[in-house]
Design a protein around this motif. Structure first.
Motif, mmCIF file in Angstrom:
data_model
loop_
_atom_site.group_PDB
_atom_site.id
_atom_site.type_symbol
_atom_site.label_atom_id
_atom_site.label_comp_id
_atom_site.label_asym_id
_atom_site.label_seq_id
_atom_site.Cartn_x
_atom_site.Cartn_y
_atom_site.Cartn_z
ATOM 1 N N PHE A 117 0.844 -1.191 0.000
ATOM 2 C CA PHE A 117 0.000 0.000 0.000
ATOM 3 C C PHE A 117 0.878 1.239 0.000
ATOM 4 O O PHE A 117 1.756 1.383 0.838
ATOM 5 N N SER A 118 0.627 2.102 -0.967
ATOM 6 C CA SER A 118 1.280 3.407 -1.046
ATOM 7 C C SER A 118 0.194 4.470 -1.087
ATOM 8 O O SER A 118 -0.850 4.264 -1.700
ATOM 9 N N ALA A 119 0.458 5.584 -0.433
ATOM 10 C CA ALA A 119 -0.486 6.703 -0.436
ATOM 11 C C ALA A 119 0.205 7.908 -1.038
ATOM 12 O O ALA A 119 1.217 8.367 -0.499
ATOM 13 N N PHE A 120 -0.316 8.387 -2.143
ATOM 14 C CA PHE A 120 0.235 9.548 -2.839
ATOM 15 C C PHE A 120 1.717 9.358 -3.139
ATOM 16 O O PHE A 120 2.523 10.265 -3.005
ATOM 17 N N GLY A 121 2.088 8.127 -3.522
ATOM 18 C CA GLY A 121 3.461 7.803 -3.889
ATOM 19 C C GLY A 121 4.385 7.484 -2.729
ATOM 20 O O GLY A 121 5.549 7.161 -2.939
ATOM 21 N N VAL A 122 3.886 7.544 -1.507
ATOM 22 C CA VAL A 122 4.701 7.236 -0.332
ATOM 23 C C VAL A 122 4.373 5.815 0.133
ATOM 24 O O VAL A 122 3.215 5.531 0.464
ATOM 25 N N PRO A 123 5.371 4.918 0.167
ATOM 26 C CA PRO A 123 5.098 3.549 0.635
ATOM 27 C C PRO A 123 4.653 3.556 2.102
ATOM 28 O O PRO A 123 5.292 4.175 2.952
ATOM 29 N N VAL A 124 3.540 2.883 2.377
ATOM 30 C CA VAL A 124 3.011 2.800 3.736
ATOM 31 C C VAL A 124 3.294 1.417 4.306
ATOM 32 O O VAL A 124 3.725 1.285 5.445
ATOM 33 N N MET A 125 3.037 0.384 3.514
ATOM 34 C CA MET A 125 3.349 -0.981 3.948
ATOM 35 C C MET A 125 3.698 -1.824 2.728
ATOM 36 O O MET A 125 3.163 -1.613 1.651
ATOM 37 N N GLN A 126 4.624 -2.741 2.962
ATOM 38 C CA GLN A 126 5.023 -3.656 1.902
ATOM 39 C C GLN A 126 4.090 -4.856 1.909
ATOM 40 O O GLN A 126 3.533 -5.212 2.946
ATOM 41 N N GLY A 127 3.959 -5.461 0.769
ATOM 42 C CA GLY A 127 3.187 -6.686 0.682
ATOM 43 C C GLY A 127 4.024 -7.856 1.169
ATOM 44 O O GLY A 127 5.192 -7.698 1.518
ATOM 45 N N PHE A 128 3.419 -9.022 1.194
ATOM 46 C CA PHE A 128 4.164 -10.212 1.570
ATOM 47 C C PHE A 128 3.700 -11.385 0.721
ATOM 48 O O PHE A 128 2.598 -11.381 0.173
ATOM 49 N N GLU A 129 4.561 -12.377 0.608
ATOM 50 C CA GLU A 129 4.261 -13.607 -0.125
ATOM 51 C C GLU A 129 3.548 -14.566 0.823
ATOM 52 O O GLU A 129 3.687 -14.487 2.031
ATOM 53 N N GLY A 130 2.814 -15.454 0.257
ATOM 54 C CA GLY A 130 2.164 -16.475 1.078
ATOM 55 C C GLY A 130 0.687 -16.209 1.256
ATOM 56 O O GLY A 130 0.095 -15.368 0.587
#
Length: 184
Positions: A117-130
């Protein structure tokens, strides 16, 4: 030498910072609800494709503004107008609780989905596999929208109460958040 104590006196209206945050949040909530209603009624329309990508970033911005607003409210609590009634205080309390819960539940759902999740181009949280974290996804699926529509009803009640006060000749309730003077 004795220091003078300045008495804490409530004001007739909210200060400029409180009013600015309130009305900015009003505009952003209008965007959030327009995007949600459009997504619900006209999913995949051109309007939906324009509004919906900003739903989550604007929701995060509202959460940040809520935190700033709550902090400012605490700092200026002795200079704020008193609550109109217990019912008004309870309604504001419910609005504040929902303004906190709804985006938090949305963020929990986002994290549980494993998507970044990014808000206005700023990364907020990374995704994960699984695998998804199902209870987080379910929490969002079960409560984010339900509480959002509940808050819309409370917002409409909030606006309706201001209108009723105004119609009953109590324009001061509206002036508290517009900063207007008693004259005129």
């Amino acid at each position: 030498m004795k220091a003078s104590v300045i008495p804490h006196r409530p004001q007739a209206h909210y200060n400029l910072i409180s009013r600015a945050i309130h009305w900015l949040m009003f505009v952003l909530f209008a965007w959030i609800y327009c995007s949600a209603i459009t997504h619900y009624l006209a999913s995949d329309s051109a309007l939906d494709k324009w509004l919906w990508p900003f739903h989550k970033p604007v929701g995060l911005l509202l959460l940040i503004l809520l935190i700033l607003r709550a902090g400012w409210s605490l700092l200026s609590r002795h200079h704020r107008p008193p609550s109109v009634s217990r019912m008004a205080a309870a309604g504001h309390g419910m609005l504040y609780a929902l303004m906190l819960l709804i985006p938090l539940i949305g963020l929990i759902r986002q994290y549980g989905s494993g998507r970044a999740f990014s808000a206005f181009g700023v990364p907020v949280m990374q995704g994960f596999e699984g695998e998804k974290i199902q209870w987080m996804v379910d929490l969002g699926g079960n409560f984010h929208s339900l509480l959002g529509w509940t808050m819309l009803v409370l917002i409409l009640g909030h606006v309706g109460a201001v209108v009723v006060h105004y119609w009953q000749g109590d324009a001061q309730v509206l002036r508290r958040m517009t900063g207007g003077s008693r004259k005129g």
